[in-house]
Design a protein around this motif. Sequence first.
Motif, PDB file in Angstrom:
ATOM      1  N   UNK A 413       0.807  -1.222   0.000  1.00  0.00           N
ATOM      2  CA  UNK A 413       0.000   0.000   0.000  1.00  0.00           C
ATOM      3  C   UNK A 413       0.841   1.273   0.000  1.00  0.00           C
ATOM      4  N   UNK A 414       1.731   1.400  -0.988  1.00  0.00           N
ATOM      5  CA  UNK A 414       2.451   2.645  -1.240  1.00  0.00           C
ATOM      6  C   UNK A 414       2.382   2.916  -2.741  1.00  0.00           C
ATOM      7  N   UNK A 415       3.190   3.862  -3.229  1.00  0.00           N
ATOM      8  CA  UNK A 415       3.213   4.147  -4.667  1.00  0.00           C
ATOM      9  C   UNK A 415       4.571   3.810  -5.249  1.00  0.00           C
ATOM     10  N   UNK A 416       5.194   2.758  -4.740  1.00  0.00           N
ATOM     11  CA  UNK A 416       6.551   2.426  -5.170  1.00  0.00           C
ATOM     12  C   UNK A 416       6.542   1.943  -6.620  1.00  0.00           C
ATOM     13  N   UNK A 417       7.535   2.404  -7.390  1.00  0.00           N
ATOM     14  CA  UNK A 417       7.598   1.985  -8.792  1.00  0.00           C
ATOM     15  C   UNK A 417       8.979   1.438  -9.123  1.00  0.00           C
ATOM     16  N   UNK A 418       9.272   1.267 -10.380  1.00  0.00           N
ATOM     17  CA  UNK A 418      10.529   0.641 -10.765  1.00  0.00           C
ATOM     18  C   UNK A 418      10.430  -0.872 -10.622  1.00  0.00           C
ATOM     19  N   UNK A 419      11.577  -1.518 -10.603  1.00  0.00           N
ATOM     20  CA  UNK A 419      11.593  -2.982 -10.553  1.00  0.00           C
ATOM     21  C   UNK A 419      12.014  -3.452  -9.158  1.00  0.00           C
ATOM     22  N   UNK A 434       6.251  -8.368   1.706  1.00  0.00           N
ATOM     23  CA  UNK A 434       4.965  -7.854   1.233  1.00  0.00           C
ATOM     24  C   UNK A 434       5.197  -6.585   0.437  1.00  0.00           C
ATOM     25  N   UNK A 435       5.095  -6.716  -0.879  1.00  0.00           N
ATOM     26  CA  UNK A 435       5.272  -5.569  -1.771  1.00  0.00           C
ATOM     27  C   UNK A 435       3.964  -5.268  -2.497  1.00  0.00           C
ATOM     28  N   UNK A 436       2.885  -5.879  -2.018  1.00  0.00           N
ATOM     29  CA  UNK A 436       1.613  -5.768  -2.728  1.00  0.00           C
ATOM     30  C   UNK A 436       1.075  -4.339  -2.746  1.00  0.00           C
ATOM     31  N   UNK A 437       0.194  -4.074  -3.711  1.00  0.00           N
ATOM     32  CA  UNK A 437      -0.469  -2.761  -3.850  1.00  0.00           C
ATOM     33  C   UNK A 437       0.523  -1.611  -3.995  1.00  0.00           C
ATOM     34  N   UNK A 438       1.403  -1.749  -4.981  1.00  0.00           N
ATOM     35  CA  UNK A 438       2.303  -0.670  -5.364  1.00  0.00           C
ATOM     36  C   UNK A 438       2.249  -0.534  -6.879  1.00  0.00           C
ATOM     37  N   UNK A 439       3.235   0.098  -7.470  1.00  0.00           N
ATOM     38  CA  UNK A 439       3.260   0.219  -8.937  1.00  0.00           C
ATOM     39  C   UNK A 439       4.527  -0.401  -9.494  1.00  0.00           C
ATOM     40  N   UNK A 440       4.938  -1.484  -8.876  1.00  0.00           N
ATOM     41  CA  UNK A 440       6.173  -2.126  -9.312  1.00  0.00           C
ATOM     42  C   UNK A 440       5.970  -2.813 -10.661  1.00  0.00           C
ATOM     43  N   UNK A 441       6.999  -2.733 -11.506  1.00  0.00           N
ATOM     44  CA  UNK A 441       6.903  -3.333 -12.831  1.00  0.00           C
ATOM     45  C   UNK A 441       8.049  -4.299 -13.097  1.00  0.00           C
ATOM     46  N   UNK A 442       8.172  -4.674 -14.331  1.00  0.00           N
ATOM     47  CA  UNK A 442       9.242  -5.591 -14.706  1.00  0.00           C
ATOM     48  C   UNK A 442       8.926  -7.008 -14.280  1.00  0.00           C
ATOM     49  N   UNK A 461      -1.386  -6.792  -6.939  1.00  0.00           N
ATOM     50  CA  UNK A 461      -1.665  -5.360  -7.035  1.00  0.00           C
ATOM     51  C   UNK A 461      -0.474  -4.573  -7.547  1.00  0.00           C
ATOM     52  N   UNK A 462       0.347  -5.166  -8.391  1.00  0.00           N
ATOM     53  CA  UNK A 462       1.437  -4.456  -9.062  1.00  0.00           C
ATOM     54  C   UNK A 462       1.301  -4.699 -10.562  1.00  0.00           C
ATOM     55  N   UNK A 463       2.332  -4.383 -11.286  1.00  0.00           N
ATOM     56  CA  UNK A 463       2.304  -4.654 -12.726  1.00  0.00           C
ATOM     57  C   UNK A 463       3.494  -5.542 -13.079  1.00  0.00           C
ATOM     58  N   UNK A 464       3.647  -6.576 -12.268  1.00  0.00           N
ATOM     59  CA  UNK A 464       4.792  -7.473 -12.437  1.00  0.00           C
ATOM     60  C   UNK A 464       4.497  -8.513 -13.504  1.00  0.00           C
ATOM     61  N   UNK A 465       5.569  -8.944 -14.170  1.00  0.00           N
ATOM     62  CA  UNK A 465       5.399  -9.985 -15.176  1.00  0.00           C
ATOM     63  C   UNK A 465       6.325 -11.156 -14.859  1.00  0.00           C
ATOM     64  N   UNK A 466       6.268 -12.173 -15.645  1.00  0.00           N
ATOM     65  CA  UNK A 466       7.100 -13.352 -15.408  1.00  0.00           C
ATOM     66  C   UNK A 466       6.418 -14.276 -14.419  1.00  0.00           C
ATOM     67  N   UNK A 467       7.182 -15.219 -13.893  1.00  0.00           N
ATOM     68  CA  UNK A 467       6.569 -16.203 -13.010  1.00  0.00           C
ATOM     69  C   UNK A 467       7.281 -16.218 -11.663  1.00  0.00           C
ATOM     70  N   UNK A 468       6.640 -16.816 -10.692  1.00  0.00           N
ATOM     71  CA  UNK A 468       7.238 -16.966  -9.370  1.00  0.00           C
ATOM     72  C   UNK A 468       8.197 -18.138  -9.451  1.00  0.00           C
TER      73      UNK A 468
END
Length: 474
Positions: A413-419, A434-442, A461-468
């Motif tokens: 629950x912040x506005x963190x971005x980047x990877x 717990x990095x959920x609900x941010x704007x993380x990408x990559x 709740x981010x914009x992450x791609x790839x797999x766990x």
Amino acid sequence: MSRYDNPSTSFLAVVLFLFCFCPMVLSLLPQNQTEAMNNLSKNLTPTIPWSGSDPCAWKGVSCDPANSSVLGISLSGFSLPSSDFLPLVCKIETLEHLDVSKNRLSSIPDGFITECGKIKGLKLLNFSVNKLEGVLPTFHGFEALESLDMSFNVMGGNIGLEIDGLVSLKSLNLTFNGFSGSLPTKLGKSMVLEHLLLSDNSFDGKIPDELLSYENLTWIDLKNNKLSQSIPINIGKLSKLETLILSTNNLAGEIPTSLVDITKLSRFAASENRFTGSIPSGITKYLTSLDLSYNNLSGAIPEDLLSPPQLQVVDLSNNALNGPLPRKVSPNLFRLRLGSNQLNGNIPSDAFVGVHNLTYLELDNNILTGSIPAELGSCRSLALLNLAQNQLSGGLPQQLGNLTKLQGLQLQFNNLNGTIPTQIGQLPKLLTLNLSRNSLGGSIPSEIANLGELNFLYLQGNNLSGSIPYPLLT
Ligand SMILES: *[C@@H]1O[C@H](CO)[C@@H](O)[C@H](O)[C@H]1NC(C)=O
Ligand SMILES: *[C@@H]1O[C@H](CO)[C@@H](O)[C@H](O)[C@H]1NC(C)=O
Ligand SMILES: *[C@@H]1O[C@H](CO)[C@@H](O)[C@H](O)[C@H]1NC(C)=O
Ligand SMILES: *[C@@H]1O[C@H](CO)[C@@H](O)[C@H](O)[C@H]1NC(C)=O
Ligand SMILES: *[C@@H]1O[C@H](CO)[C@@H](O)[C@H](O)[C@H]1NC(C)=O
Ligand SMILES: *[C@@H]1O[C@H](CO)[C@@H](O)[C@H](O)[C@H]1NC(C)=O
Ligand SMILES: *[C@@H]1O[C@H](CO)[C@@H](O)[C@H](O)[C@H]1NC(C)=O
Ligand SMILES: *[C@@H]1O[C@H](CO)[C@@H](O)[C@H](O)[C@H]1NC(C)=O
Ligand SMILES: *[C@@H]1O[C@H](CO)[C@@H](O)[C@H](O)[C@H]1NC(C)=O
Ligand SMILES: *[C@@H]1O[C@H](CO)[C@@H](O)[C@H](O)[C@H]1NC(C)=O
Ligand SMILES: *[C@@H]1O[C@H](CO)[C@@H](O)[C@H](O)[C@H]1NC(C)=O
Ligand SMILES: *[C@@H]1O[C@H](CO)[C@@H](O)[C@H](O)[C@H]1NC(C)=O
């Protein structure tokens, strides 16, 4: 002639006889003390396995260095069911310490109070962790009694004059009972009390001004009662106070500024009350630990609050504090909890540099803005970093990967971005990420698979791609 008539064998028997009984010969206890101890031993048989002729050698019995008198009796932890033996103890007129803690005693016989009250040197009575019920007995005599511990029993009722006769009383512990009514104020006519522990009872009403007359008090613990109204404004009169614990009551009003004057005060806890107003400036000047969490304190955190070098623990969480974080932090800070307030502004980048003992940093649920300072990576003891539920922006500093003791990283629950930096994979102790609900990408870095202890991973709740990475899914 049979060998049993041999004179030398008879001689040997006599020698053996003497040898076996020599401890009795060496016992220096006066006959009347030995007899009183034997009487006590007989009463406690078979629960207490006392044997041998020298009571000073019995487990839990201590004597003076010449073994000419019994000084202490400890019968702790035997589950003794009956207190019938107690008056017998009073026959030891040299007794200084009696510890009958951790048994199943439900009453103190009148005979004990009248007889033991006459012992001139009795300094300590420990009845803690029993099943004592009813009201507090009225103590007569006991002129040397310094410490009375009746904690962890089921006693109740009001306390009036019952202990006022204890003219030497320095320590009173009635913690964990069912006492009610106003706090007792008659705590030994000669006012020499130093430790007053009344926590975990049902005392109500205000903290009486009369307590402030006990100027030798160093330790007050009134936690978990039903106390109300404000703290006496001139509590600063207690100039020797080192520990003051008032948590979990219904106390209200402001934190009195006179507390700031107590130069010996090291620990002040007043959490879970209804305190209002602002935190007095200078309150931590001498403290090592301050807990004012779960109140309704408002205003800004005083600029100097976190800076005194001896300060180790500060908990102001769950109040209504606003304004910025203080910029100067004690190098010895161990735990800082400021969560669930309305604090705003940045996390100052230089404040936490070199705070090597900082183990818990919780600034969650505020309105902090700006980025996560890379300098936090120098707080090498951090086990918990909780900055969740703020308005932090920018990227995750790769220096977080230096926090090798980190177990919990909560940034949701912040506005963190980047990877997500690959260095996150260097945290061998991490349990919760717990990095959920941010704007993380990559993409999710494969290094996350190195987190051998990880139990909870929240990335939604981010914009992450790839797999766990595969190992985490097993
Ligand atoms: C026990 O004996 C001592 C002397 O050995 C004496 O001073 C004391 O008064 C005696 N106590 C009792 C209760 O008789
Ligand atoms: C020991 O017990 C006996 C029998 O009850 C009693 O007569 C005697 O006074 C007791 N002695 C002491 C020193 O308490
Ligand atoms: C006193 O009693 C203790 C415990 O039995 C023993 O270790 C010590 O040697 C005794 N001291 C004297 C002076 O008899
Ligand atoms: C009384 O006994 C308990 C349990 O054995 C112990 O924790 C406590 O410190 C003792 N109290 C005093 C005043 O020595
Ligand atoms: C009761 O308080 C005294 C004085 O602070 C302390 O020494 C003792 O350990 C406490 N008792 C228990 C059972 O914790
Ligand atoms: C406090 O303690 C001091 C030193 O132990 C003593 O002289 C004094 O009588 C005590 N009582 C009060 C009320 O100050
Ligand atoms: C906290 O204090 C504010 C005023 O500062 C008041 O409006 C509010 O009702 C209080 N909240 C509680 C839970 O007491
Ligand atoms: C940190 O904690 C240790 C051990 O608890 C202590 O010795 C040291 O003084 C504290 N302060 C700093 C700045 O390391
Ligand atoms: C901290 O992390 C950075 C980037 O990951 C690294 O370059 C630096 O050497 C680390 N510092 C220490 C003291 O480990
Ligand atoms: C992250 O957000 C900031 C504004 O908060 C912006 O300046 C920056 O370019 C963003 N970075 C990325 C990688 O999106
Ligand atoms: C992680 O954050 C989510 C919100 O996205 C929250 O529901 C969850 O309780 C958090 N879990 C932990 C262990 O912090
Ligand atoms: C999410 O990431 C993709 C690229 O992976 C990008 O095209 C898209 O704009 C991003 N969406 C948001 C809301 O940032």
